[in-house]
Design a protein around this motif. Structure first.
Motif, mmCIF file in Angstrom:
data_model
loop_
_atom_site.group_PDB
_atom_site.id
_atom_site.type_symbol
_atom_site.label_atom_id
_atom_site.label_comp_id
_atom_site.label_asym_id
_atom_site.label_seq_id
_atom_site.Cartn_x
_atom_site.Cartn_y
_atom_site.Cartn_z
ATOM 1 N N GLU A 21 0.850 -1.171 0.000
ATOM 2 C CA GLU A 21 0.000 0.000 0.000
ATOM 3 C C GLU A 21 0.897 1.236 0.000
ATOM 4 O OE1 GLU A 21 -2.710 -0.061 3.231
ATOM 5 O OE2 GLU A 21 -3.707 -1.918 2.605
ATOM 6 N N PHE A 22 0.522 2.230 -0.790
ATOM 7 C CA PHE A 22 1.306 3.451 -0.919
ATOM 8 C C PHE A 22 0.454 4.596 -0.388
ATOM 9 C CE2 PHE A 22 2.879 0.407 -3.952
ATOM 10 C CZ PHE A 22 4.255 0.524 -3.834
ATOM 11 N N ALA A 23 0.736 4.990 0.857
ATOM 12 C CA ALA A 23 -0.166 5.889 1.571
ATOM 13 C C ALA A 23 -0.241 7.283 0.972
ATOM 14 C CB ALA A 23 0.263 5.972 3.047
ATOM 15 N N SER A 24 0.821 7.730 0.293
ATOM 16 C CA SER A 24 0.786 9.067 -0.308
ATOM 17 C C SER A 24 -0.048 9.111 -1.582
ATOM 18 C CB SER A 24 2.208 9.537 -0.639
ATOM 19 O OG SER A 24 2.941 9.794 0.523
ATOM 20 N N CYS A 25 -0.263 7.949 -2.165
ATOM 21 C CA CYS A 25 -0.947 7.890 -3.454
ATOM 22 C C CYS A 25 -2.459 7.817 -3.278
ATOM 23 C CB CYS A 25 -0.472 6.668 -4.242
ATOM 24 S SG CYS A 25 1.308 6.616 -4.554
ATOM 25 N N ALA A 26 -3.153 8.300 -4.270
ATOM 26 C CA ALA A 26 -4.606 8.165 -4.275
ATOM 27 C C ALA A 26 -4.981 6.692 -4.381
ATOM 28 C CB ALA A 26 -5.190 8.948 -5.439
ATOM 29 N N ALA A 27 -6.176 6.389 -3.940
ATOM 30 C CA ALA A 27 -6.650 5.011 -4.015
ATOM 31 C C ALA A 27 -6.584 4.517 -5.453
ATOM 32 C CB ALA A 27 -8.077 4.928 -3.486
ATOM 33 N N ASP A 28 -6.076 3.313 -5.618
ATOM 34 C CA ASP A 28 -5.959 2.656 -6.923
ATOM 35 C C ASP A 28 -4.926 3.309 -7.848
ATOM 36 O OD1 ASP A 28 -7.979 0.810 -6.234
ATOM 37 O OD2 ASP A 28 -9.532 2.221 -6.880
ATOM 38 N N SER A 29 -4.119 4.233 -7.317
ATOM 39 C CA SER A 29 -3.074 4.835 -8.141
ATOM 40 C C SER A 29 -1.947 3.831 -8.357
ATOM 41 C CB SER A 29 -2.506 6.079 -7.456
ATOM 42 O OG SER A 29 -1.341 6.539 -8.128
ATOM 43 N N SER A 30 -1.361 3.860 -9.534
ATOM 44 C CA SER A 30 -0.139 3.119 -9.787
ATOM 45 C C SER A 30 1.052 3.993 -9.376
ATOM 46 C CB SER A 30 -0.030 2.748 -11.267
ATOM 47 O OG SER A 30 -0.052 3.906 -12.072
ATOM 48 N N ILE A 31 2.260 3.447 -9.443
ATOM 49 C CA ILE A 31 3.444 4.240 -9.180
ATOM 50 C C ILE A 31 4.255 4.367 -10.466
ATOM 51 C CG2 ILE A 31 3.565 3.610 -6.745
ATOM 52 C CD1 ILE A 31 5.877 1.686 -7.496
ATOM 53 N N ILE A 32 5.073 5.410 -10.528
ATOM 54 C CA ILE A 32 6.018 5.532 -11.622
ATOM 55 C C ILE A 32 7.423 5.328 -11.064
ATOM 56 C CG2 ILE A 32 4.487 7.105 -12.859
ATOM 57 C CD1 ILE A 32 6.488 9.363 -12.183
ATOM 58 N N GLU A 33 8.286 4.718 -11.854
ATOM 59 C CA GLU A 33 9.670 4.493 -11.459
ATOM 60 C C GLU A 33 10.551 4.918 -12.634
ATOM 61 O OE1 GLU A 33 10.024 1.015 -8.470
ATOM 62 O OE2 GLU A 33 8.863 0.175 -10.119
ATOM 63 N N ILE A 34 11.355 5.938 -12.402
ATOM 64 C CA ILE A 34 12.155 6.549 -13.458
ATOM 65 C C ILE A 34 13.635 6.272 -13.201
ATOM 66 C CG2 ILE A 34 12.727 8.671 -14.675
ATOM 67 C CD1 ILE A 34 9.766 7.958 -14.824
ATOM 68 N N PRO A 35 14.331 5.574 -14.103
ATOM 69 C CA PRO A 35 15.779 5.354 -13.938
ATOM 70 C C PRO A 35 16.546 6.618 -14.320
ATOM 71 C CG PRO A 35 15.015 4.294 -15.940
ATOM 72 C CD PRO A 35 13.789 4.871 -15.277
#
Length: 363
Positions: A108-122
């Motif tokens: 669970e990612f508490a800063s994100c909105a419900a059902d939000s995905s995350i982005i990962e940038i190299p």
């Protein structure tokens, strides 16, 4: 390869001026390059200590262009940064490893909105140099099998046939090899051992590890410790962030039928030559580094560190500031500042296009 080029290095002190005047094609308007920036607030991030020098430079330039914004980045380590991001204690994280698919699906990612995905940038690509100190020799050609033999303790002298056969013009001495490794847990060690296992697994049978997996050799604390041990020893060899190689001899690594010295272009090229991890959401640019690539011009011993954020935030200010800051980091100016401050390899135009799409989608 589609690599960005720079006519001259940019000092960190000049970054703010560039931000105010540049019209570079890759810079987003959201980066806050306008001197009349309306951005304000505090952005909290933290994580990988490998990014510390780059983050300090990024933060200084971004805040200069956006005087009403405070960016705080705590170099507490990748694990702590990831945990704090998941707990909602920060709006973005720096990490030397992307989240696994299982971690994303079960977390669970508490800063994100419900059902939000995350982005990962190299966004941080750093070549790892193999450095050595052998009198009268500035460079050597070594393939993965030879490097694995040296660092595992199987190859013990500099005039071993495995080394001399690749360097027929070098006057290699009958001198003992002292292989120096990190004594502390290290993302640099994890990336170096990942390369050795992928490219010379028949010799290096240990998996990638943050802690040195073999007995023998000489341990040293931190990057500075490794550089000091190699510099002050005789017949020494070690591995460290390429920005710290200094006047030490360096190794061109065997890739296919050629030997490739470390460079910003070659480090960025291995990222472009590697596939993205499968099964990821749009904007999750986790890379499966192809350490055993034989493609021309790639340097496979690199550390790739990520900036991780939400695709959608609960808090509108966090979304605005994160989007602006990440837009700056991946821009030409941001990547040039990082190259100057930390010796990183600027991301390629190909990777920028994908990263820009991901960042622009933050809301």
């Amino acid at each position: 390869m589609n690599i960005k080029r720079y006519g001259f290095p940019l000092a960190v002190a000049a970054a703010a001026s560039l931000l105010l005047t540049s019209c570079a094609a890759n810079e987003s308007a959201a980066s806050g390059s306008d001197s009349d920036s309306s951005l304000s607030g505090t952005l909290i991030g933290g994580g990988a200590s490998s990014q510390q020098a780059a983050q300090e430079a990024w933060v200084a330039a971004f805040q200069e262009a956006n005087p009403d914004v405070t960016v705080e980045y705590a170099p507490e380590g990748s694990g702590a940064g990831r945990e704090n991001f998941m707990a909602g204690a920060s709006s973005f994280a720096g990490s030397d490893a992307a989240f696994t698919s299982d971690e994303i699906s079960s977390g669970e990612f508490a800063s994100c909105a419900a059902d939000s995905s995350i982005i990962e940038i190299p966004a941080y690509i750093s070549p790892i140099a193999i450095v050595f100190n052998v009198d009268g020799i500035d460079s050597l050609n070594l393939d993965a099998a030879t490097l694995a033999g040296i660092f595992s303790g199987e190859i013990t002298t500099w005039n071993d046939e495995a080394i001399t056969s690749q360097n027929p013009d070098a006057d290699l001495p009958d001198q003992a090899i002292t292989a120096v490794h990190r004594s502390d847990e290290s993302g640099t060690t994890e990336n170096f051992t990942d390369y050795l296992h992928a490219a010379a697994g028949d010799i290096w049978d240990s998996e990638a590890s943050e802690t040195w997996p073999y007995d023998g050799g000489e341990g040293a604390q931190g990057t500075s410790g490794v550089i000091d041990a190699v510099t002050n020893g005789t017949g020494t060899i070690g591995y460290a962030d390429a920005s710290r190689a200094g006047d030490l001899g360096t190794v061109a690594v065997g890739v296919g039928d050629e030997y490739v010295p470390y460079s910003a272009e070659a480090a960025a090229a291995i990222v472009d030559a590697s596939p993205f991890a499968e099964g990821r959401e749009d904007g999750d640019l986790a890379i499966e580094l192809d350490r055993s690539s034989t493609e021309a011009g790639v340097y496979p011993i690199v550390l790739v560190s990520y900036l991780i954020a939400c695709s959608e935030y609960e808090d509108a200010e966090a979304a605005e500031l994160t989007k602006a800051y990440l837009s700056y980091v991946i821009s030409d100016e941001g990547q040039a500042v990082s190259e100057e401050a930390a010796g990183t390899a600027p991301i390629s135009s190909t990777l920028f296009d994908k990263a820009s799409t991901a960042v622009e989608a933050i809301k």
